[in-house]
Structure formats: C-alpha cells, structure tokens
Scaffold this motif. Structure first.
Motif, mmCIF file in Angstrom:
data_model
loop_
_atom_site.group_PDB
_atom_site.id
_atom_site.type_symbol
_atom_site.label_atom_id
_atom_site.label_comp_id
_atom_site.label_asym_id
_atom_site.label_seq_id
_atom_site.Cartn_x
_atom_site.Cartn_y
_atom_site.Cartn_z
ATOM 1 N N GLU A 141 11.096 -4.554 -4.131
ATOM 2 C CA GLU A 141 11.837 -3.630 -3.270
ATOM 3 C C GLU A 141 10.985 -3.174 -2.098
ATOM 4 N N VAL A 142 9.723 -2.896 -2.355
ATOM 5 C CA VAL A 142 8.819 -2.481 -1.279
ATOM 6 C C VAL A 142 8.676 -3.589 -0.244
ATOM 7 N N LYS A 143 8.516 -4.809 -0.705
ATOM 8 C CA LYS A 143 8.348 -5.928 0.222
ATOM 9 C C LYS A 143 9.596 -6.147 1.078
ATOM 10 N N ASP A 144 10.754 -5.796 0.544
ATOM 11 C CA ASP A 144 12.003 -6.002 1.284
ATOM 12 C C ASP A 144 12.318 -4.857 2.250
ATOM 13 N N THR A 145 11.829 -3.661 1.964
ATOM 14 C CA THR A 145 12.263 -2.494 2.742
ATOM 15 C C THR A 145 11.158 -1.807 3.541
ATOM 16 N N THR A 181 4.043 -2.466 3.544
ATOM 17 C CA THR A 181 3.686 -3.820 3.125
ATOM 18 C C THR A 181 2.344 -4.149 3.760
ATOM 19 N N GLY A 182 1.558 -4.971 3.081
ATOM 20 C CA GLY A 182 0.209 -5.238 3.555
ATOM 21 C C GLY A 182 -0.714 -4.090 3.178
ATOM 22 N N THR A 183 -2.001 -4.311 3.302
ATOM 23 C CA THR A 183 -2.995 -3.283 2.987
ATOM 24 C C THR A 183 -3.994 -3.161 4.129
ATOM 25 N N GLU A 231 0.834 -1.196 0.000
ATOM 26 C CA GLU A 231 0.000 0.000 0.000
ATOM 27 C C GLU A 231 0.873 1.252 0.000
ATOM 28 N N THR A 232 0.442 2.262 -0.740
ATOM 29 C CA THR A 232 1.163 3.527 -0.795
ATOM 30 C C THR A 232 0.227 4.667 -0.424
#
Length: 306
Positions: free
Chosen positions: A234-238, A262-264, A146-147
């Motif tokens: 990259e988002v999932k890792d950081t 990560t996650g929503t 999620e952003t």
C-alpha cells in the motif's frame, strides 16, 4: 493520636492515587527481550523486598530486646565480645547477593544483545532508526520505504535495528519490546528485538536532547507478516518518493506528525560507518600484508634469477 490518623490519611491517599495508574510498561512485556528484562526487574525487587523485611524485623527485635530499662545508678553493662558468626553473616550475605545479581545481569546482557531466542533460524527485518531534532526516521532498506514518527513491524520475526542520530545523542526505547540503546551521529549501534503479540506500543527518545525532547516519541504497531506485507504494498502504491531536498527539510528542528515515503535516505545520506571502519581497516591491513608478501616474493625470485 493525631499522628496516627495523619499517617493513615497519607497511606490512604497514596493507595487511592496509585490505584488509578496504568501498569508499568516495562513489567508488561510483549517480546522475548522485554520478558527477560522484566524477569530480572522482578527478581531484583523480590530480593530487595526480602532484605527490607529482614532489616525491619531485626530493627524491631533490637528495639524491644535492648530497650532502655530502669537500672541502679552504679549499674555497668556486661562486657561483650563480637560474634564471628554475626560478622560473617553481615559481610557474607551482601557479597553473595551482589555476586548473584552480577551474574544474572551479565548473563542477561549477553541474551538481550543477541538475536531473540527462538528466532535464530529466521531472517531478521533490518530497520535503520535514525533521530533528528525532534523526530524519528525509520528506513526499511529491504522494502525500500521510509516512515517518520511511526513504526510498523511484523510479529514472530526478529527485528534488527541500526541506530544512529543526525544530531545530538538520543536513546531508542520501546519499553514493552526491550531496553533502550543510544543512537549517536558518528557510529551505528545495533539493537535486537522481537514482538510476540500484535498490538500498538509506545516508543520514545529516553535521553534528554533539547527542549523538544519530551515530544520526541513514535508509535509502534505490531501485526502479522501478511498484514505487514499488505501495508508495504500500500505504501509503494500511494506514498510519495523521498527526495534529498525533502529529507533535508525533515532534519530541521521541530515536531512533525506521521509521514510515509517510498525510497529511503540511505542512498543520498548514508549512515555513519562506525565500527565498519575497523573492519575496513583490518581488511586493508590484510590486503597490504598480502601485497607486501607478493612484492617480497617477486624480489626474491628476481634476485635468484640474477
């Protein structure tokens, strides 16, 4: 003479100011939906321009032909009957123009409300876009990220936005990709878009929703699918996980920068069911009818046995 020079100065000033303006985003489409809408806008502008030119030409003709002239005091103008051809043209042409534009508008509405042309065979990327005072939350259920206040999308892939609001009614709008659509807090609306060209675009809330409405904007970046997949990894890792407590903090009125999680929030704060209630009700009615028929059949069988 003074009026003439004044008009020339005004025209020169307008031309100078407009020459420094950026091109209208709605007339610089980067996707099939926006291209269709830009085409309709240019069509409308063209038809209106022709109408304006014809009206001004007729006005000049009438002013010259029927201008006042020196006549004797006892002059009486000749009696003139109405011309049926002129009346038919004055009524028929506007009717034809309105009918044509109505046909084009209805046709375009069906086109932009459906999956973008050329993307029918591709699985769309589903993004839940929800608004709050005064920010945008983008949930990617397939990617489980999620952003906040920014949106990354792949090119050459259909986009299916599920729109709703955590507060007042807002309007989701990316001018270079398509038209605006409302996001409400009691139902989910669907918007189909696609980006043909990689690049950075501007998105915003196009509906007044309070004092912070002017800054209720978000950035959009379109990239190739490979780059999009790399960004997701990259988002999932950081990125940090999105918790319910953190999400409730984000819903508080105010402005924020760009954030990534990560996650929503769809798990602990699901979107409104909206039209799905109608579908559920229809299914429940069918199940009820089926159960009723089964009960009636059992009752008939029982009576026959007796």
């Amino acid at each position: 003479m003074k009026i003439k020079w004044l008009m020339l100065a005004v025209l020169f000033t307008i031309a100078t100011v407009l020459s420094g303006c950026e091109p209208l985003l709605v007339l610089d489409p980067k996707g099939p939906q926006a291209a269709r809408q830009a085409q309709d806008i240019m069509l409308s502008i063209g038809i209106m321009s022709i109408i304006v030119l014809v009206v001004f030409a007729l006005l000049i003709y009438v002013l010259i032909k029927y201008r006042a002239s020196k006549q004797s005091p006892d002059y009486e103008p000749p009696h003139m009957e109405g011309n049926p051809w002129v009346e038919a043209i004055c009524v028929g042409v506007p009717v034809l123009i309105v009918a044509y534009l109505s046909f084009v508008s209805v046709q375009s509405n069906y086109i932009v409300e459906a999956t973008p042309k050329g993307y029918e065979d591709k699985e769309p990327l589903v993004v839940y876009a929800s608004s709050s005072n005064w920010k945008w939350h983008f949930s990617y259920p397939e990617e489980d990220i999620e952003t906040v206040n920014y949106l990354y999308i792949p090119t050459d892939r259909a986009l299916e936005f599920k729109l709703y609001s955590h507060g007042p009614i807002t309007s989701f709008w990316i001018p270079q990709l398509g038209g605006q659509k409302y996001a409400m807090n009691d139902m989910v609306t669907t918007l189909h878009l696609a980006a043909d060209v990689p690049g950075e675009y501007m998105g915003r809330n196009a509906n007044f929703s309070g004092k912070g409405f002017a800054e209720n904007t978000f950035n959009v970046k379109a990239m190739s699918e490979d780059e999009f997949d790399e960004w997701v990894e990259e988002v999932k890792d950081t990125a940090k996980p999105l918790t319910e407590e953190k999400f409730n903090e984000l819903l508080e009125p105010g402005h924020l920068g760009q954030m990534t999680f990560t996650g929503t929030h769809l798990g602990f704060s699901p979107p409104p069911e909206g039209h799905q209630n109608m579908e559920t009700s229809d299914n429940e009615m069918k199940m009820t009818e089926s159960n009723t028929m089964s009960i009636d059949e059992d009752s008939n069988d029982s009576n026959m046995n007796h």
